[in-house]
Design a protein around this motif. Sequence first.
Motif, PDB file in Angstrom:
ATOM      1  N   SER A 407       0.834  -1.208   0.000  1.00  0.00           N
ATOM      2  CA  SER A 407       0.000   0.000   0.000  1.00  0.00           C
ATOM      3  C   SER A 407       0.873   1.265   0.000  1.00  0.00           C
ATOM      4  CB  SER A 407      -0.913   0.024   1.228  1.00  0.00           C
ATOM      5  OG  SER A 407      -1.820  -1.048   1.189  1.00  0.00           O
ATOM      6  N   LYS A 408       0.443   2.267  -0.762  1.00  0.00           N
ATOM      7  CA  LYS A 408       1.153   3.537  -0.861  1.00  0.00           C
ATOM      8  C   LYS A 408       0.262   4.676  -0.382  1.00  0.00           C
ATOM      9  CE  LYS A 408       4.573   1.465  -3.043  1.00  0.00           C
ATOM     10  NZ  LYS A 408       5.893   1.252  -2.412  1.00  0.00           N
ATOM     11  N   ASP A 409       0.891   5.719   0.133  1.00  0.00           N
ATOM     12  CA  ASP A 409       0.124   6.899   0.525  1.00  0.00           C
ATOM     13  C   ASP A 409       0.023   7.858  -0.649  1.00  0.00           C
ATOM     14  OD1 ASP A 409       2.572   8.205   0.322  1.00  0.00           O
ATOM     15  OD2 ASP A 409       2.912   8.282   2.487  1.00  0.00           O
ATOM     16  N   ALA A 410      -0.532   9.062  -0.408  1.00  0.00           N
ATOM     17  CA  ALA A 410      -0.752  10.039  -1.491  1.00  0.00           C
ATOM     18  C   ALA A 410       0.546  10.480  -2.142  1.00  0.00           C
ATOM     19  CB  ALA A 410      -1.507  11.241  -0.935  1.00  0.00           C
ATOM     20  N   LYS A 411       1.663  10.367  -1.422  1.00  0.00           N
ATOM     21  CA  LYS A 411       2.959  10.779  -1.964  1.00  0.00           C
ATOM     22  C   LYS A 411       3.705   9.631  -2.629  1.00  0.00           C
ATOM     23  CE  LYS A 411       3.594  14.457   1.440  1.00  0.00           C
ATOM     24  NZ  LYS A 411       4.480  14.985   2.518  1.00  0.00           N
ATOM     25  N   GLY A 412       3.039   8.481  -2.709  1.00  0.00           N
ATOM     26  CA  GLY A 412       3.683   7.321  -3.314  1.00  0.00           C
ATOM     27  C   GLY A 412       4.652   6.601  -2.400  1.00  0.00           C
ATOM     28  N   GLN A 413       4.641   6.970  -1.101  1.00  0.00           N
ATOM     29  CA  GLN A 413       5.512   6.330  -0.129  1.00  0.00           C
ATOM     30  C   GLN A 413       4.794   5.137   0.522  1.00  0.00           C
ATOM     31  OE1 GLN A 413       8.736   7.453   0.286  1.00  0.00           O
ATOM     32  NE2 GLN A 413       8.164   8.770  -1.444  1.00  0.00           N
ATOM     33  N   ARG A 414       5.570   4.282   1.107  1.00  0.00           N
ATOM     34  CA  ARG A 414       5.020   3.119   1.794  1.00  0.00           C
ATOM     35  C   ARG A 414       4.048   3.583   2.882  1.00  0.00           C
ATOM     36  NH1 ARG A 414       7.681  -2.343   2.633  1.00  0.00           N
ATOM     37  NH2 ARG A 414       6.310  -3.375   4.137  1.00  0.00           N
ATOM     38  N   ARG A 415       2.810   3.063   2.852  1.00  0.00           N
ATOM     39  CA  ARG A 415       1.787   3.507   3.802  1.00  0.00           C
ATOM     40  C   ARG A 415       2.019   2.948   5.197  1.00  0.00           C
ATOM     41  NH1 ARG A 415      -4.650   3.902   2.622  1.00  0.00           N
ATOM     42  NH2 ARG A 415      -5.229   4.876   4.600  1.00  0.00           N
ATOM     43  N   TYR A 416       2.410   1.680   5.271  1.00  0.00           N
ATOM     44  CA  TYR A 416       2.598   1.026   6.568  1.00  0.00           C
ATOM     45  C   TYR A 416       4.078   0.762   6.792  1.00  0.00           C
ATOM     46  CZ  TYR A 416      -2.413   0.328   6.054  1.00  0.00           C
ATOM     47  OH  TYR A 416      -3.751   0.536   5.868  1.00  0.00           O
ATOM     48  N   LYS A 417       4.534   0.999   8.008  1.00  0.00           N
ATOM     49  CA  LYS A 417       5.946   0.841   8.334  1.00  0.00           C
ATOM     50  C   LYS A 417       6.368  -0.617   8.210  1.00  0.00           C
ATOM     51  CE  LYS A 417       6.156   4.828  11.438  1.00  0.00           C
ATOM     52  NZ  LYS A 417       6.461   5.300  12.823  1.00  0.00           N
ATOM     53  N   LEU A 418       7.657  -0.819   7.987  1.00  0.00           N
ATOM     54  CA  LEU A 418       8.198  -2.173   7.895  1.00  0.00           C
ATOM     55  C   LEU A 418       7.980  -2.931   9.203  1.00  0.00           C
ATOM     56  CD1 LEU A 418      11.558  -1.328   6.130  1.00  0.00           C
ATOM     57  CD2 LEU A 418       9.752  -2.763   5.156  1.00  0.00           C
ATOM     58  N   MET A 419       8.024  -4.243   9.114  1.00  0.00           N
ATOM     59  CA  MET A 419       7.811  -5.102  10.279  1.00  0.00           C
ATOM     60  C   MET A 419       9.069  -5.135  11.145  1.00  0.00           C
ATOM     61  SD  MET A 419       6.779  -9.168  10.386  1.00  0.00           S
ATOM     62  CE  MET A 419       8.430  -9.764   9.979  1.00  0.00           C
ATOM     63  N   PRO A 420       8.950  -4.807  12.431  1.00  0.00           N
ATOM     64  CA  PRO A 420      10.113  -4.916  13.329  1.00  0.00           C
ATOM     65  C   PRO A 420      10.484  -6.384  13.532  1.00  0.00           C
ATOM     66  CG  PRO A 420       8.348  -3.585  14.295  1.00  0.00           C
ATOM     67  CD  PRO A 420       7.762  -4.286  13.121  1.00  0.00           C
ATOM     68  N   LEU A 421      11.771  -6.672  13.525  1.00  0.00           N
ATOM     69  CA  LEU A 421      12.254  -8.015  13.794  1.00  0.00           C
ATOM     70  C   LEU A 421      12.715  -8.120  15.244  1.00  0.00           C
ATOM     71  CD1 LEU A 421      14.334  -8.624  10.543  1.00  0.00           C
ATOM     72  CD2 LEU A 421      11.995  -9.377  11.030  1.00  0.00           C
ATOM     73  N   ALA A 422      12.685  -9.317  15.775  1.00  0.00           N
ATOM     74  CA  ALA A 422      13.048  -9.502  17.175  1.00  0.00           C
ATOM     75  C   ALA A 422      14.505  -9.148  17.438  1.00  0.00           C
ATOM     76  CB  ALA A 422      12.773 -10.949  17.592  1.00  0.00           C
ATOM     77  N   ASN A 423      15.351  -9.223  16.387  1.00  0.00           N
ATOM     78  CA  ASN A 423      16.772  -8.904  16.562  1.00  0.00           C
ATOM     79  C   ASN A 423      17.073  -7.427  16.362  1.00  0.00           C
ATOM     80  OD1 ASN A 423      16.597  -8.488  13.827  1.00  0.00           O
ATOM     81  ND2 ASN A 423      17.874 -10.231  13.246  1.00  0.00           N
ATOM     82  N   GLY A 424      16.030  -6.627  16.143  1.00  0.00           N
ATOM     83  CA  GLY A 424      16.217  -5.197  15.990  1.00  0.00           C
ATOM     84  C   GLY A 424      16.180  -4.700  14.570  1.00  0.00           C
ATOM     85  N   GLY A 425      16.154  -5.582  13.583  1.00  0.00           N
ATOM     86  CA  GLY A 425      16.092  -5.170  12.188  1.00  0.00           C
ATOM     87  C   GLY A 425      14.664  -4.900  11.733  1.00  0.00           C
TER      88      GLY A 425
END
Length: 443
Positions: A407-425
Amino acid sequence: MNINFEHADNFSITPTMFIAGWKVWFKRFSEHPQQWKFGKMPLGDSTDSLSELIRQRKRFSLEMLGRMMVPWAYRDASQVSQHFVEQYAKWIELTSISDESGHDVAAVCLTEHAVAYWDSLAFAVQDDFMNYAEARVQADIEAPTSDPVVLDDQGIEMIGEDTYPPYVPSADASDEEFIKALVQWIDDAPFQPVYLKQPAGDAVAGWQDRLISFFWPKPRIGYALYHAAIDPLYYRATELAKTVDSAATWGSVPWDKEWREMAVKTAVELFDVSGTPQKGVTLDNVHKVIESALRQEFNSDAKMNSGWSFLASAATSHLDQEAGRLPMVWWCSRVASSIISRLDFLLAEAGVEELGDRFKHIGTVPGYGGTRPRQYTLEWPEGYRSWRSQIAASQLVQQMVQVLNTSKDAKGQRRYKLMPLANGGRSDWTVQGVQTVLFADGY
């Protein structure tokens, strides 16, 4: 010597698991939780059903503890007696205690040997088994009958009364449009983690912060520690699945003696982590579940309930990276309640009066505790122990993953943030990540 439950087809647990369960029972249901080493617990032997014992307010008893240690199929049968206590006199001994009326009733306490044995264990071992025992209280509590079994109740609420969705599609919108609205609503709605009917940490919002706030089975076991416990099991489950996937013929068991032992042990430990002990954990049943999950068999006769669904989910978790494959979701009552309650509200608000062919085969899973069962406006089919519902639900959650990742927002950027990983990534969202958020949302 393990502790066997004669009326549960001799299902056995280790003394470590038994003592951990004893400690958890004191912590949760005793008026004097700090006295667990030397305190007394009513024997409470009874032939009443599990739900009836709870209605009688008999949570704090050896009988109830025994019922929760055994698989669901045996939980309505009496599991302890004075003979049971005598049989395991190395660990527990018979005594008496005064009830509310001042009458003496049979009770038990730990032996000095049991206390010394527990104290001799490494703290890491104690913590692991305390988590297994705690999970028995927090998990889907299945029993032979449909009577409610509520050990940990937050109180029923109506989803939508506390927070309204930011977007409601029209009644004739596609299922995909409602899935997008569902993903957006979970992202927008505030979430308060709860433990023992009390807030556990701050309220959060957004998929990423919901995931970071996850704990199981208690707040001290947060997102990173939880993954430290399950990642080795997921690794073994996926390695087993890869060998099944590459077998020359379906139906054959492509494992040597070492792998066969690993298959059963991995399943048992997954059931322990999820708090869903199972009967019939044989090589054949483990293989059938993994194979059915890989093949997406709607009409499979392989075992299926909240515990076996967790095995199917773990074994197929690596398929997120393979185009055209379907990772299985853990279709337990919490995940099902999250999805169905929110979809039900969105559809009803849109003016939909009957499901018809919408969200075909998405079925309910019975669960009691927290805010379950939830109230629905529409008539959803039952999906309990159904492979058809398991697969349909996995397909739906896979669509949610796609929405989160594309999904993208009105500016064409990623709408939802990336998934946090348990190791911090950070990474793209996966079915495992989404089901973790839904598991907490469905409590």
